[in-house]
Design an enzyme around this catalytic site. Structure first.
Site, PDB file in Angstrom:
ATOM      1  N   LEU A  43      15.220  -7.486  34.407  1.00 45.20           N
ATOM      2  CA  LEU A  43      15.011  -8.544  35.400  1.00 45.20           C
ATOM      3  C   LEU A  43      15.100  -7.999  36.827  1.00 45.20           C
ATOM      4  O   LEU A  43      14.654  -8.654  37.763  1.00 45.20           O
ATOM      5  CB  LEU A  43      16.024  -9.679  35.200  1.00 45.20           C
ATOM      6  CG  LEU A  43      15.885 -10.447  33.876  1.00 45.20           C
ATOM      7  CD1 LEU A  43      17.000 -11.471  33.740  1.00 45.20           C
ATOM      8  CD2 LEU A  43      14.524 -11.123  33.763  1.00 45.20           C
ATOM      9  N   HIS A  65      23.824  -0.770  33.116  1.00 40.05           N
ATOM     10  CA  HIS A  65      23.871  -1.403  34.446  1.00 40.05           C
ATOM     11  C   HIS A  65      25.275  -1.296  35.050  1.00 40.05           C
ATOM     12  O   HIS A  65      25.421  -1.141  36.267  1.00 40.05           O
ATOM     13  CB  HIS A  65      23.503  -2.889  34.359  1.00 40.05           C
ATOM     14  CG  HIS A  65      22.035  -3.172  34.401  1.00 40.05           C
ATOM     15  ND1 HIS A  65      21.228  -2.829  35.462  1.00 40.05           N
ATOM     16  CD2 HIS A  65      21.218  -3.823  33.521  1.00 40.05           C
ATOM     17  CE1 HIS A  65      19.988  -3.235  35.233  1.00 40.05           C
ATOM     18  NE2 HIS A  65      19.944  -3.830  34.058  1.00 40.05           N
ATOM     19  N   GLU A 106      22.561  -3.265  29.089  1.00 39.33           N
ATOM     20  CA  GLU A 106      23.438  -3.980  30.039  1.00 39.33           C
ATOM     21  C   GLU A 106      24.626  -3.108  30.433  1.00 39.33           C
ATOM     22  O   GLU A 106      25.056  -3.118  31.594  1.00 39.33           O
ATOM     23  CB  GLU A 106      23.917  -5.308  29.457  1.00 39.33           C
ATOM     24  CG  GLU A 106      22.816  -6.313  29.130  1.00 39.33           C
ATOM     25  CD  GLU A 106      21.759  -6.458  30.214  1.00 39.33           C
ATOM     26  OE1 GLU A 106      22.094  -6.399  31.410  1.00 39.33           O
ATOM     27  OE2 GLU A 106      20.573  -6.600  29.849  1.00 39.33           O
TER      28      GLU A 106
HETATM   29 NI    NI Z   1      18.275  -4.655  33.118  1.00 41.22          NI
END
Ligand code: NI
Length: 180
Positions: A108, A153, A150
């Protein structure tokens, strides 16, 4: 509340995030907002730095595809995807195992790009929950993939860092453009 999503080039996406020491009311609200933001964007995962927060916290929801795992164990027992979604975790500690698998990923925070990434097929480890409990989770398939993406991140790592050298070359110009 829908939160703005940090985009490629934002320095927050390159930070190694801080551990969550205490789950405050503010963090509970942040988690609600992150889940809402992820759903609104049709994403399967969202990490705190993607909404501008330097915290080891992520939300995951792969419930659109209950068949996306062939192995799913929670605290050593077989579980179903719908039992644990949306999955929220802080300060994850897990191992990556199994053969490396190739799967196309998007993010995203880099909406213009999708690319194949190789990652180990299985994750197994401890995922602390907001209520102070911990779950031991073993998963493969899309869930293992999203958990790794994730957690990257939380360490300032993006999926475009993990593509092949050839793909990196192909993406270089596009990424440069996005950064500016
Ligand atoms: Ni991502």
């Amino acid at each position: 509340m829908i939160l703005p999503i940090s985009q490629f080039g934002d320095p927050i996406l390159r930070k190694r995030c801080r551990e969550v020491d205490e789950v405050t009311d503010e963090i509970m609200t942040l988690v609600e907002d992150m889940i809402e933001t992820m759903h609104e964007a049709n994403g399967v995962g969202l990490a705190a730095p993607q909404v501008g927060r330097d915290l080891r916290l992520a939300v995951v929801d792969v419930s659109h595809d209950p068949e996306c795992v062939s192995v799913l164990k929670v605290n050593g027992k077989d579980a179903r995807i719908e039992d644990i979604m949306p999955l929220v975790f802080i300060n994850p500690r897990f191992e990556k195992m199994g053969a490396r698998e190739r799967m196309e990923e998007g993010c995203l925070s880099i909406e213009e790009i999708r690319a194949e990434v190789q990652r180990p097929g299985i994750v197994k480890g401890v995922f602390p929950q907001l209520d102070g409990s911990e779950i031991e989770l073993e998963a493969d398939g899309l869930l293992a993939r999203v958990i790794q993406h994730e957690t990257d991140h939380l360490n300032g790592v993006l999926f475009v860092d993990r593509v092949s050298a050839a793909t990196k070359l192909m993406l270089r110009r596009e990424l440069k453009r996005l950064k500016n």
